[in-house]
Design a protein around this motif. Sequence first.
Motif, PDB file in Angstrom:
ATOM      1  N   PRO A   1       0.647  -1.309  -0.049  1.00 52.74           N
ATOM      2  CA  PRO A   1      -0.166   0.023   0.046  1.00 52.74           C
ATOM      3  C   PRO A   1       0.875   1.394   0.060  1.00 52.74           C
ATOM      4  O   PRO A   1       1.966   1.341   0.423  1.00 52.74           O
TER       5      PRO A   1
ATOM      6  N   PRO B   1      -5.332   1.636   1.230  1.00 54.58           N
ATOM      7  CA  PRO B   1      -5.276   2.228   2.446  1.00 54.58           C
ATOM      8  C   PRO B   1      -5.710   3.643   2.021  1.00 54.58           C
ATOM      9  O   PRO B   1      -6.603   4.405   3.042  1.00 54.58           O
TER      10      PRO B   1
ATOM     11  N   ASP C   1      -3.328  -1.489   6.221  1.00 55.32           N
ATOM     12  CA  ASP C   1      -1.868  -1.571   6.215  1.00 55.32           C
ATOM     13  C   ASP C   1      -1.526  -2.763   6.961  1.00 55.32           C
ATOM     14  O   ASP C   1      -0.648  -3.585   6.555  1.00 55.32           O
TER      15      ASP C   1
ATOM     16  N   ARG D   1      -7.210   3.188   7.725  1.00 59.34           N
ATOM     17  CA  ARG D   1      -6.241   2.893   6.848  1.00 59.34           C
ATOM     18  C   ARG D   1      -5.107   2.171   7.757  1.00 59.34           C
ATOM     19  O   ARG D   1      -4.415   1.215   6.840  1.00 59.34           O
ATOM     20  N   TYR D   2      -4.944   2.390   8.826  1.00 58.09           N
ATOM     21  CA  TYR D   2      -3.812   1.612   9.577  1.00 58.09           C
ATOM     22  C   TYR D   2      -4.317  -0.080   9.530  1.00 58.09           C
ATOM     23  O   TYR D   2      -3.438  -0.977   9.458  1.00 58.09           O
TER      24      TYR D   2
ATOM     25  N   LEU E   1       6.683  -0.611   3.598  1.00 54.71           N
ATOM     26  CA  LEU E   1       5.796   0.030   4.266  1.00 54.71           C
ATOM     27  C   LEU E   1       6.069   0.178   5.932  1.00 54.71           C
ATOM     28  O   LEU E   1       5.846   1.252   6.335  1.00 54.71           O
TER      29      LEU E   1
ATOM     30  N   CYS F   1       0.299  -6.119   5.636  1.00 51.02           N
ATOM     31  CA  CYS F   1       1.615  -6.615   6.205  1.00 51.02           C
ATOM     32  C   CYS F   1       1.579  -7.996   6.569  1.00 51.02           C
ATOM     33  O   CYS F   1       2.611  -8.906   6.237  1.00 51.02           O
TER      34      CYS F   1
ATOM     35  N   PRO G   1       2.199   4.669   1.556  1.00 50.32           N
ATOM     36  CA  PRO G   1       2.197   5.196   3.048  1.00 50.32           C
ATOM     37  C   PRO G   1       1.363   6.276   2.980  1.00 50.32           C
ATOM     38  O   PRO G   1       1.386   7.235   1.924  1.00 50.32           O
TER      39      PRO G   1
END
Length: 463
Positions: free
Chosen positions: A25, A126, A153, A149-150, A354, A157, A27
């Motif tokens: 994604p 994201p 992420d 968004r997080y 990321l 990951c 950042p």
Amino acid sequence: MEMNSNHVNTTQNQVEFDPENKPPPQPPPEVRKRFVIHAEKDSFDFAAHRQIKKPTNTLESTGHLIKGCLGGGIMGIHEAYMKSGLWTSLIFTVIFGFYIAYCVHILIKSAQTLYRRLHITELSYPDLAEASLEVGPFPSLRKYSKWFRYAVDVVICIDLFGACCVYQIIIAKTIKEVVEDTQEEGDLNRLRLYVLTLLLPVMLLCMITTLKYLAPFSLIADVFIVTCVIATVVYGLQSAPPISSVPAWKDAMGFFEFCGIVIFSMEGIGVSLPIENNMKDPTQFPKVLSYGMTIVVLFLILVGFFGYWGFGEQSISPVTLNFPNAIFPTILKCLMGIMIFITFALNFWAPFNLVWYYMAKKHDTSNHWIWERVYRAIFVVVITAIAIAFPNIGNLMGLLGAFCLSNMGFIFPAVIELLVIWESPGLGRGRWRLWKNLLVILAGVLLFVAGTYSNVKGLIVNL
């Protein structure tokens, strides 16, 4: 709102250099840029405003989607068929193909709707999650847009670092079989030893910080995957028993393990937005999706169906380890092991970039060179430790599919679409759009809970 040129270039590079695996994604920007909704009458042609140096046509985009969906997961799909039963697995592979394609479709459709509303030309996954909540119909929830968004992420990951664990086990099992000249599963402690011996070579490989040295191997790996599909059909038919003797259904626990593996093996949600962002005519993405997913489902059926039918209840992952101990199959196993070793670095590059974006802020720029390599080494050690602790390819893929991709592939797209269409065009007669998305979310939650439980149980049993 105009997206900066670095964002465009990063997205384009992901599609060109990392098609084998799901790209990372984008950042979040250093300075928060709020998304602004423009009037409906103020039309915006996002495709015309895109500035892409090397846009892709429909055929090229289809190829990228296929490569993005088909990774190491196809090497273990026959084990998923073994867990669930031959005909049950075949039917649900097709069903999941439609289901995944539909969820990708609503994600892309939601993104294109926001392009027009916000007057921007592209969004990463994201980005899309954050924008959908920030400009959504519920003011009280807008302050949580960054957390949405997080969440995306983190899930991406976990998925990609987890796939690295799967790759390391596949490499270790391939080396073990070639060295010991046996197709038996054997003692797991011996397999763990082979995984441990890969620590230093993998760590050195992951110190490569640019993809330009690794990108050519991605295309070569695609050729070997196609070769393995054909070889699975040929060798499977040579040893296949009467098809009536193969179980069509086994049990619910095995079925949910199958669900996690098949989702892991065909999920392309991570590559969908970068591919759409790089298309010459993004309105043609539905064609790309239908063509690409058809081929992906076909390849998975060929390996899963003929792999289980031909190699039976004693089949092991990766599928190449079931091939005869003749010269050509042995060469193919070795080459596949080498290619998976190289693509490990491609898969590692995406999530680490990321993570490093956030970690780099904690260190002085003059020390970034050494700290980046320290963190790379730490992550490789953690990945190796997980692979040593849980050297079961099938259950590990199933856990990643159930835990990560049920969220990223099903639940998040349905939530995003609800946020985007809630006010315009609305929920429809009888709120059918609401019920439709709630059904998608419910199915995702069911797969998340049942698939995670069954695969965690399988991993614990094999400790």
